[in-house]
Structures are given as structure tokens and as C-alpha cells.
Scaffold this active site. Structure first.
Site, short mmCIF file in Angstrom:
data_model
loop_
_atom_site.label_atom_id
_atom_site.label_comp_id
_atom_site.label_asym_id
_atom_site.label_seq_id
_atom_site.Cartn_x
_atom_site.Cartn_y
_atom_site.Cartn_z
N ASP A 40 -2.61 7.58 -4.30
CA ASP A 40 -3.47 8.33 -3.37
C ASP A 40 -3.13 9.82 -3.21
O ASP A 40 -1.96 10.19 -3.14
CB ASP A 40 -3.34 7.76 -1.95
N GLN A 56 0.96 10.23 -3.72
CA GLN A 56 1.82 9.05 -3.81
C GLN A 56 2.42 9.05 -5.21
O GLN A 56 1.71 9.03 -6.21
CB GLN A 56 0.99 7.78 -3.59
N ARG A 169 -1.90 1.40 8.55
CA ARG A 169 -1.35 2.54 7.79
C ARG A 169 -2.38 3.63 7.52
O ARG A 169 -3.55 3.50 7.78
CB ARG A 169 -0.75 2.07 6.47
N ASP A 170 -1.85 4.71 6.93
CA ASP A 170 -2.62 5.83 6.42
C ASP A 170 -3.25 6.69 7.52
O ASP A 170 -4.47 6.83 7.61
CB ASP A 170 -3.71 5.35 5.44
C1 FRU Z 1 -4.02 2.84 -1.01
C2 FRU Z 1 -2.64 2.49 -0.49
C3 FRU Z 1 -2.42 2.92 0.94
C4 FRU Z 1 -0.93 3.05 1.04
C5 FRU Z 1 -0.57 3.59 -0.33
C6 FRU Z 1 0.74 3.12 -0.88
O1 FRU Z 1 -4.06 2.93 -2.39
O2 FRU Z 1 -2.39 1.09 -0.62
O3 FRU Z 1 -2.98 2.08 1.91
O4 FRU Z 1 -0.51 3.90 2.06
O5 FRU Z 1 -1.62 3.18 -1.21
O6 FRU Z 1 1.01 3.74 -2.10
#
Ligand code: FRU
Length: 472
Positions: A40, A56, A169-170
Site C-alpha cells: 500500500d 509498505q 487498521r489503516d
Molecule cells: C492492505 C493491507 C492493510 C494493512 C497493510 C499491511 O493491503 O492489508 O490493511 O495495513 O496492507 O501491509
């Protein structure tokens, strides 16, 4: 700096020394990891004139692994400078991964909010949904966009509503009427996807406020929620896991799309039908930000988790995945459309204009624009085997050969039903194609692996323009 942070930093640099920037399928316009895995986009913002794109990043494992945040900066969203890894999983609250998050820019400071992922040790009684993991909300700040403060833990699972699983999350943060709001993706104990809204007066102390959900359950988990205002139209973007049933057959395993919001998610609201951001094979976890000149720009991971049919041919080069080219999101009446950011214009050099058909060889990075499509007659072939075609009420993206070693790497077909095709913009990099239909009302994005750049299109009565894209 702790000994662990120091070692992770040195190991990252060491892994990056082995990065093969000369890999055959390396992109020219799209942001990729130096080495290993990218997913991401995180913390997207324009800060003091400079664009920041965090990502990421798993530098030690080309198939993903423990996540760090890598960091790129740019003056124009085309040429990016790699600034190194910046956030490491080095604290008890983020030891299994510095997961996704966003940036808030205010009063000359950058505030980065992210999820600290914790997976507890293997135990048979953990299901890793309701037990065995933690999702903590963390804040890091910066005054110059290059040096970052200590991490501060803001919330943990006990601060979230008790009907949620540990999957929360996020965080994406924004300011409205003098208050700060944060939206996070969640999975409830009844296995439905929702977005959870928190509120703060000071960016540091947060409290649960409300939630956003559909009338009927829609998937079991929502990831990466984003509340976006596109020229006065409010939309809620979410990446959804667990959509099943006829409508989702022939689609990706997970979806990224948005609801049009009637009202405001902070008060009374209604959600429209879910619309996909992109109909191609590789599109997930988009994040928006606003540029200093007021545009809404969207960047996504050009990839797809848990995607079995596919063999990514860049793995043999030691890297995997890239971002989509940054897209402006804009309105055409009630339609939300996307187009490559206008900064690309200065890099385009027109090589040819033709009507009815065109054949071009030898340019791996180009834009083709087909306008005035008549009676939906359109067909194009990229890299000899990626076919884009309108037929029987559908626009199709399909591969001629599904061999895992071929251009397709194992992919077959994606499509969108549409009544009328008017124009097509194709942005092609060494190993990707992004196809914008009808001014970007429908978009198809995919990775593909051609031996040579080649473009063929036929569209009787239409005009076809071909632009080579030059590097600075
Ligand atoms: C989406 C996700 C997010 C998480 C991240 C981990 O692709 O699963 O929800 O924060 O990737 O890499």
C-alpha cells in the site's frame, strides 16, 4: 536509537545494496521498491511543496514479510527520490509490522498515523481474528519530512468498540470545522466490514465517535478507508475483503471501490451502490491526498494480495509490485473520473497521429489516446498479447495466452459492462498498462510482461494519437 532499530536499518541498507535497478521489467514512471516487496501507499501528502509517498515495504522478503515504511519524495510526482526506510517494527506496539496509515499536514508539521501490527506467538487457541493479535494506532511527527519523532502510541484495541474483532487498521485523518477525525477499517465479531470514526481536539487524544456501514453486510473486512471530497461530492473509499456471489465472479479476490455519500458520514448519511475504482487485475488499497493547488490525487498499490493464478515475473529480479501512476480524481457530472496527473503532459512527445488504425513498435513507455470512437468499435493489442476490446456490451481486458511465463503471467480476463465507448487513454510502462475509458469513468490496470514494447489499435473512424514519454 535502540540496538534493534540500528540493526534493522543496517540490514535494510545491506539488502538495498543488492537491489537490481537494471532488472528487465523495472518500471520507468511508476514507483517500485528498491528491493523486495511493496504494497500500500502510505502517508501521501504534499508538504512544503514536496510530494511524499511512503509505502509498505518488506526489503528482506520478495514475497512480503514484516512491513516497514519506505519513503520517496518528488517535486512533480514523476521523478521520485528514494529517501530510505523510515519506520521500522522496533517497538512492542508495532513489532509485527508498521502497517498502513496516512499523513495530516498542518502548521508546518507532518503528522503520520499508522497501525502498529502485533501478532502474538503461535498458540492453538488463537484464531488471529478475535484473539492473538493487536492493532495499535501510532503517531509520528516531522518538521522537515525527513527526520521523524519518537513513536507515540495513541490507541489500542481496548479503545475501540467491543463488538469489533482485533482487525482494526489503516487510520486516515482529516480536519473538519476545527476538529480532527480519523477513520479506520474494521471487521466486526459478526464478520462484517465497517469503517470506524474517531474524533480529537488536539491530534493526540482520540475517542471513538461513530461508525459507517452499509444497510446489508458488505464483505467481512474493510481496509484502507478514505473519506474524500471531490469537487463537493463526498465519497467513501474502502478496500473490501469477502465479497461473494454472482456479481463478484470474474473479479479480483478483493475489491477497491467507493460509495457516494449522501449527507455526511459525521452525521446523517446514505451510501450509494459500491463502484469500483478499477476493473483490472492489479489494483488495491488506494489512498488520496490533496495537492497544494487543490487537486485530489489518488495512488494505489498496483498489485493484489492472495492472488493465486498469477506468477509475478519480477520476483526473479528480486522485487515485486509498484504503485499506480498518480491520478487526478475529478467529476464529470455525477460520475467520478480519473486521469493521469497533468504533470505528465510535459513529458509527452507526440510521435504519430492516425485514423482507423495504428501500429507502433519499440516504445515501452508511452501514452496512446483514441478519441471519437464510433459505434463502440475498438480493439487494441499491447505487447502482442494483452487485448483491450469492446464487444457485446462490455469492455474487456484479456490475455491471448495464459501461460505463466508469458506476457500474462497466468491472467485471463477482466471486464466492465458499459453502453457506450467514447475514448480510451492507455498509459503503458515497461511492465504495466493503465487504461482510462470515457475520460476515466472506467479504469483497467494490470501488470504485464512483454518482451518488447508494441502497440496496435484499430477503431474505425476514430483518431489515434501516440506519445512517447521521455525521462528527464
Ligand atoms: C492492505 C493491507 C492493510 C494493512 C497493510 C499491511 O493491503 O492489508 O490493511 O495495513 O496492507 O501491509
Amino acid at each position: 536509537m535502540s540496538a534493534l532499530t540500528n540493526d534493522l536499518k543496517q540490514l535494510t541498507v545491506l539488502a538495498e545494496k543488492h537491489a537490481r535497478w537494471d532488472g528487465f521489467f523495472r518500471q520507468q514512471l511508476h514507483l517500485m521498491p528498491p528491493v523486495g516487496w511493496l504494497n500500500d501507499p502510505n502517508g501521501l501528502c504534499q508538504f512544503k511543496g514536496i510530494y511524499h509517498s511512503f509505502f509498505q515495504y518488506a526489503p528482506f522478503n520478495v514475497n512480503g514479510g514484516v512491513k516497514l515504511w519506505g519513503h520517496y519524495t518528488s517535486a512533480d510526482m514523476i521523478d521520485w527520490k528514494y529517501e530510505g526506510a523510515v519506520l521500522y517494527p522496533d517497538q512492542p506496539f508495532d513489532c509485527s509490522g508498521v502497517y498502513s496509515g496516512s499523513a495530516l499536514v498542518e502548521e508546518g508539521r507532518m503528522y503520520l498515523y499508522y497501525t502498529g501490527n502485533v501478532k502474538l506467538e503461535d498458540r492453538e487457541d488463537y484464531d488471529y481474528i478475535c484473539t492473538g493479535r493487536e492493532a495499535n494506532t501510532i503517531l509520528v511527527t516531522s518538521e522537515d519530512g525527513l527526520h521523524f519523532s519518537r513513536k507515540r502510541e495513541l490507541m489500542r484495541n481496548s479503545d475501540y468498540p467491543s463488538d469489533l474483532t482485533m482487525h482494526v487498521r489503516d487510520p486516515k485523518v482529516w480536519k473538519e470545522d476545527g476538529k480532527y477525525y480519523m477513520i479506520q477499517g474494521a471487521r466486526t465479531k459478526k464478520n462484517t466490514g465497517q469503517a470506524i470514526v474517531f474524533q480529537s481536539e488536539d491530534r493526540r487524544n482520540w475517542a471513538y465517535r461513530s461508525r459507517v456501514c452499509t444497510d446489508k453486510p458488505f464483505g467481512y473486512m474493510w481496509e484502507c478507508p478514505d473519506y474524500i471530497n471531490v469537487e463537493g461530492m463526498k465519497i467513501l473509499s474502502v478496500s473490501v475483503q469477502g465479497l461473494t456471489g454472482a456479481e463478484w465472479v470474474d473479479h479480483n479476490v478483493y475489491q477497491s471501490g467507493y460509495f457516494l455519500v449522501k449527507g455526511n458520514i459525521l452525521g446523517e448519511y446514505g451510501l450509494s451502490e459500491y463502484r469500483l475504482w478499477d476493473y483490472g487485475f492489479d489494483y488495491y488499497a488506494p489512498q488520496s491526498f490533496q495537492t497544494e493547488d487543490g487537486r485530489v490525487v489518488l495512488i494505489a498499490w498496483m498489485g493484489m494480495p492472495d492472488c493465486e493464478e498469477y506468477t509475478n515475473r519480477t520476483i526473479e529480479e528480486g522485487w515485486q509490485h509498484c504503485f499506480t501512476f498518480p491520478r487526478e480524481v475529478y467529476r464529470k457530472g455525477d460520475a467520478i473520473c480519473q486521469r493521469p496527473v497533468r504533470e505528465l503532459e510535459s513529458r509527452k512527445q507526440k510521435l504519430m497521429t492516425a485514423s482507423d488504425s495504428m501500429n507502433m513498435e519499440g516504445h515501452p513507455v508511452y501514452e496512446a489516446y483514441i478519441s471519437g470512437v464510433k459505434k463502440n468499435q475498438f480493439r487494441a493489442v499491447l505487447g502482442k498479447e494483452l487485448i483491450l476490446e469492446y464487444r457485446s456490451g462490455r469492455f474487456e481486458m484479456r490475455f491471448a495466452d495464459q501461460n505463466r511465463e508469458s506476457v500474462s503471467a497466468g491472467r485471463s480476463l477482466r471486464y466492465a459492462d458499459m453502453e457506450k465507448l467514447e475514448n480510451v487513454r492507455i498509459l503503458t510502462d515497461v511492465s504495466s498498462a493503465e487504461v482510462f475509458l470515457n475520460d476515466g469513468e472506467f479504469v483497467f490496470t494490470t501488470r504485464y510482461y512483454p518482451e518488447k514494447g508494441s502497440f496496435f489499435a484499430e477503431a474505425k473512424g476514430a483518431e489515434i494519437e501516440f506519445f512517447k514519454i521521455t525521462q528527464n
